[in-house]
Design an enzyme around this catalytic site. Structure first.
Site, PDB file in Angstrom:
ATOM      1  N   ALA A 125       0.816  -1.212   0.000  1.00  0.00           N
ATOM      2  CA  ALA A 125       0.000   0.000   0.000  1.00  0.00           C
ATOM      3  C   ALA A 125       0.853   1.267   0.000  1.00  0.00           C
ATOM      4  O   ALA A 125       0.461   2.279  -0.580  1.00  0.00           O
ATOM      5  CB  ALA A 125      -0.947  -0.002   1.200  1.00  0.00           C
ATOM      6  N   GLU A 160       3.351   1.971  -1.626  1.00  0.00           N
ATOM      7  CA  GLU A 160       3.759   2.316  -2.984  1.00  0.00           C
ATOM      8  C   GLU A 160       2.618   2.882  -3.837  1.00  0.00           C
ATOM      9  O   GLU A 160       2.844   3.370  -4.940  1.00  0.00           O
ATOM     10  CB  GLU A 160       4.352   1.089  -3.683  1.00  0.00           C
ATOM     11  CG  GLU A 160       5.692   0.650  -3.143  1.00  0.00           C
ATOM     12  CD  GLU A 160       5.618  -0.103  -1.826  1.00  0.00           C
ATOM     13  OE1 GLU A 160       6.596  -0.041  -1.068  1.00  0.00           O
ATOM     14  OE2 GLU A 160       4.575  -0.737  -1.536  1.00  0.00           O
ATOM     15  N   LEU A 164      -4.740  -3.237   1.494  1.00  0.00           N
ATOM     16  CA  LEU A 164      -5.125  -3.621   2.851  1.00  0.00           C
ATOM     17  C   LEU A 164      -3.931  -3.370   3.760  1.00  0.00           C
ATOM     18  O   LEU A 164      -2.874  -3.972   3.584  1.00  0.00           O
ATOM     19  CB  LEU A 164      -5.537  -5.099   2.897  1.00  0.00           C
ATOM     20  CG  LEU A 164      -5.925  -5.673   4.259  1.00  0.00           C
ATOM     21  CD1 LEU A 164      -7.149  -4.942   4.822  1.00  0.00           C
ATOM     22  CD2 LEU A 164      -6.209  -7.161   4.132  1.00  0.00           C
ATOM     23  N   VAL A 170      -2.834  -3.727   7.434  1.00  0.00           N
ATOM     24  CA  VAL A 170      -3.266  -4.393   8.662  1.00  0.00           C
ATOM     25  C   VAL A 170      -2.434  -3.936   9.859  1.00  0.00           C
ATOM     26  O   VAL A 170      -1.279  -3.535   9.724  1.00  0.00           O
ATOM     27  CB  VAL A 170      -3.201  -5.931   8.533  1.00  0.00           C
ATOM     28  CG1 VAL A 170      -4.106  -6.397   7.404  1.00  0.00           C
ATOM     29  CG2 VAL A 170      -1.799  -6.422   8.314  1.00  0.00           C
ATOM     30  N   ARG A 187       3.478   1.231  13.123  1.00  0.00           N
ATOM     31  CA  ARG A 187       3.612   1.387  11.674  1.00  0.00           C
ATOM     32  C   ARG A 187       2.262   1.424  10.967  1.00  0.00           C
ATOM     33  O   ARG A 187       2.103   2.084   9.949  1.00  0.00           O
ATOM     34  CB  ARG A 187       4.469   0.240  11.139  1.00  0.00           C
ATOM     35  CG  ARG A 187       4.887   0.412   9.721  1.00  0.00           C
ATOM     36  CD  ARG A 187       5.931  -0.645   9.358  1.00  0.00           C
ATOM     37  NE  ARG A 187       6.394  -0.425   8.033  1.00  0.00           N
ATOM     38  CZ  ARG A 187       5.855  -0.997   6.952  1.00  0.00           C
ATOM     39  NH1 ARG A 187       4.859  -1.824   7.077  1.00  0.00           N
ATOM     40  NH2 ARG A 187       6.336  -0.728   5.755  1.00  0.00           N
ATOM     41  N   SER A 219     -10.332   5.616  -3.286  1.00  0.00           N
ATOM     42  CA  SER A 219      -9.614   4.734  -2.374  1.00  0.00           C
ATOM     43  C   SER A 219     -10.454   3.535  -1.973  1.00  0.00           C
ATOM     44  O   SER A 219     -11.560   3.668  -1.466  1.00  0.00           O
ATOM     45  CB  SER A 219      -9.223   5.503  -1.108  1.00  0.00           C
ATOM     46  OG  SER A 219      -8.645   4.619  -0.171  1.00  0.00           O
ATOM     47  N   HIS A 250     -11.875 -13.724   9.573  1.00  0.00           N
ATOM     48  CA  HIS A 250     -11.457 -12.392   9.143  1.00  0.00           C
ATOM     49  C   HIS A 250     -11.139 -12.369   7.657  1.00  0.00           C
ATOM     50  O   HIS A 250     -11.508 -11.422   6.953  1.00  0.00           O
ATOM     51  CB  HIS A 250     -10.241 -11.917   9.955  1.00  0.00           C
ATOM     52  CG  HIS A 250     -10.617 -11.194  11.192  1.00  0.00           C
ATOM     53  ND1 HIS A 250     -10.049 -10.016  11.561  1.00  0.00           N
ATOM     54  CD2 HIS A 250     -11.531 -11.471  12.153  1.00  0.00           C
ATOM     55  CE1 HIS A 250     -10.570  -9.605  12.686  1.00  0.00           C
ATOM     56  NE2 HIS A 250     -11.469 -10.479  13.074  1.00  0.00           N
TER      57      HIS A 250
END
Length: 152
Positions: A50, A52, A74, A76, A82, A107, A121
């Site tokens: 993500a 990038e 995604l 996580v 971070r 987005s 999940h």
């Protein structure tokens, strides 16, 4: 000018959790075609993660070939700071690209605080990315129509 005669739309997605994130592409494509766009006017790109996405979105926007760009990823929470840093940087970068380059950016970057590598999940986010991809297609179509009305 009909929808099919417009410039291309790009969808760029991150490869982390590819099996889940790829559902955004599938949901987006199915819905945008249903809304009258020609699938041949869609270009798809992949990046490592993500983080990038904003640079690649900006580069695609600068080509002048794309009427809109959709970014999917995604991010996580692995239990470290971070997550917030990357989420903020990505979303801010996408907005900056949109405003600086005057190309709508949509987005489908999800940043859940509680993602676990579990069947439940993974299935939830798998299904949710299909839904979010379709929502992005509807938002993209409505925004492009609105922008065309402003320009005419």
């Amino acid at each position: 000018m009909s929808v099919a005669e417009q410039q291309k739309i790009a969808l760029i997605q991150s490869m982390w959790h590819h099996d889940i994130v790829d559902q955004a592409r599938l949901g987006f494509t199915a819905e945008i075609v249903k809304l009258g766009h020609d699938e041949s006017r869609l270009d798809f790109f992949q990046v490592a993660g993500a983080f990038e996405l904003p640079l690649h979105v900006a580069r695609l926007a600068r080509t002048g070939r794309y009427e809109a760009i959709v970014a999917a990823g995604l991010i996580v929470n692995g239990g470290i700071y971070r997550h917030e840093f990357v989420s903020s940087a990505v979303i801010d970068g996408l907005m900056r690209a949109q405003l600086d380059l005057n190309v709508p950016v949509f987005s489908v970057v999800l940043t859940p605080h509680n993602f676990h590598d579990s069947v439940e999940h993974e299935q939830f986010f798998h299904d949710h990315f299909v839904k979010k991809g379709a929502e992005a297609a509807r938002a993209c179509t409505a925004t492009l129509e609105s922008l065309r009305n402003i320009e005419s």
